[in-house]
Design an enzyme around this catalytic site. Structure first.
Site, PDB file in Angstrom:
ATOM      1  N   ALA A  75       5.530  -3.124 -41.833  1.00  0.00           N
ATOM      2  CA  ALA A  75       5.179  -1.942 -41.372  1.00  0.00           C
ATOM      3  C   ALA A  75       4.717  -1.707 -40.011  1.00  0.00           C
ATOM      4  O   ALA A  75       5.139  -0.662 -39.350  1.00  0.00           O
ATOM      5  CB  ALA A  75       3.782  -1.486 -42.205  1.00  0.00           C
ATOM      6  N   GLU A  84      18.716 -14.064 -39.115  1.00  0.00           N
ATOM      7  CA  GLU A  84      19.398 -15.476 -38.338  1.00  0.00           C
ATOM      8  C   GLU A  84      18.064 -16.169 -37.931  1.00  0.00           C
ATOM      9  O   GLU A  84      18.183 -17.540 -38.094  1.00  0.00           O
ATOM     10  CB  GLU A  84      20.251 -14.745 -37.241  1.00  0.00           C
TER      11      GLU A  84
HETATM   12  N1  THU Z   1      18.763  -7.274 -38.620  1.00  0.00           N
HETATM   13  C1  THU Z   1      19.141  -8.866 -39.077  1.00  0.00           C
HETATM   14  O1  THU Z   1      18.319  -9.130 -39.603  1.00  0.00           O
HETATM   15  N2  THU Z   1      19.946  -9.310 -38.589  1.00  0.00           N
HETATM   16  C2  THU Z   1      20.851  -8.672 -37.662  1.00  0.00           C
HETATM   17  O2  THU Z   1      21.980  -9.348 -37.193  1.00  0.00           O
HETATM   18  C3  THU Z   1      20.789  -7.132 -37.130  1.00  0.00           C
HETATM   19  C4  THU Z   1      19.447  -6.703 -37.644  1.00  0.00           C
HETATM   20  C5  THU Z   1      17.703  -6.596 -39.463  1.00  0.00           C
HETATM   21  C6  THU Z   1      16.511  -6.409 -38.643  1.00  0.00           C
HETATM   22  C7  THU Z   1      15.885  -5.173 -39.314  1.00  0.00           C
HETATM   23  O3  THU Z   1      15.228  -5.765 -40.447  1.00  0.00           O
HETATM   24  C8  THU Z   1      17.096  -4.601 -39.892  1.00  0.00           C
HETATM   25  O4  THU Z   1      18.210  -5.715 -39.850  1.00  0.00           O
HETATM   26  C9  THU Z   1      17.776  -3.308 -39.315  1.00  0.00           C
HETATM   27  O5  THU Z   1      17.722  -3.410 -37.945  1.00  0.00           O
END
Ligand code: THU
Length: 170
Positions: A75, A84
């Site tokens: 939140a 990653e």
């Molecule tokens: N996000 C990832 O987990 N990995 C990525 O390579 C890009 C973005 C997540 C972060 C957030 O929880 C959501 O995707 C939107 O940005």
């Protein structure tokens, strides 16, 4: 007589990067396909109630172990973490002395189908770089959307040219 400098006042540094593009997951080498299938499984456990963008990552270690991660949102937005880093930090926590060979990333959005590969954010690239520099071995990165083309690079340096590394601190 003034010494003539051979260094021009200004020149341009060109950065070249190479990304393999596979038409679909089925065209990947078997090992990559298997790792990507694990990343797709990891998508299911993502906690993304705010962005509705679910990401899964699977890390393959030199010892054959596969470690999964997914995005964990909060939140208080910046307190969340990308898939990653969840995966690679868990790998580092469990197997501190084992090199990371590859990482596969997949995603799914509740809002619309993702038809292009998801590529790691800047902070994740920097984190992946740390593990590559730590082991001295390149990390292969396999990036996919829900379907369609898959991008592959053989080292984080392809995604993060001129990366910051600890050698400058010494
Ligand atoms: N996000 C990832 O987990 N990995 C990525 O390579 C890009 C973005 C997540 C972060 C957030 O929880 C959501 O995707 C939107 O940005």
């Amino acid at each position: 007589m003034a010494k003539v400098s051979r260094i021009p006042d200004k020149h341009t540094l060109m950065v070249r990067t190479e990304i393999e593009v596979y038409a679909s997951a089925e065209k990947l080498p078997k090992n990559d396909q298997l790792l990507l299938a694990k990343a797709k499984l990891a998508v299911k456990n993502a906690y993304a109630p705010y962005s509705h963008f679910q990401v899964g990552a699977a890390v393959r270690l030199q010892n054959g172990k596969i470690i999964l991660g997914n995005n964990q949102e909060n939140a208080a937005y910046p307190s969340g973490l990308c898939a990653e880093r969840v995966a690679i930090f868990q790998a580092g926590a469990l197997y501190p002395n084992v090199a990371v060979k590859s990482i596969a990333i997949s995603c799914k959005s509740i809002i619309k189908p993702v038809l292009e590969p998801v590529t790691p954010c800047g902070a994740c690239r920097q984190s992946i770089a740390e593990y590559e520099l730590r082991s001295g071995k390149p990390i292969r990165i396999i990036m996919s959307g829900e379907k369609g083309a898959v991008y592959v690079v053989n080292s984080i340096s392809s995604l993060l040219p001129l990366l910051f590394n600890a050698s400058i601190l010494k």
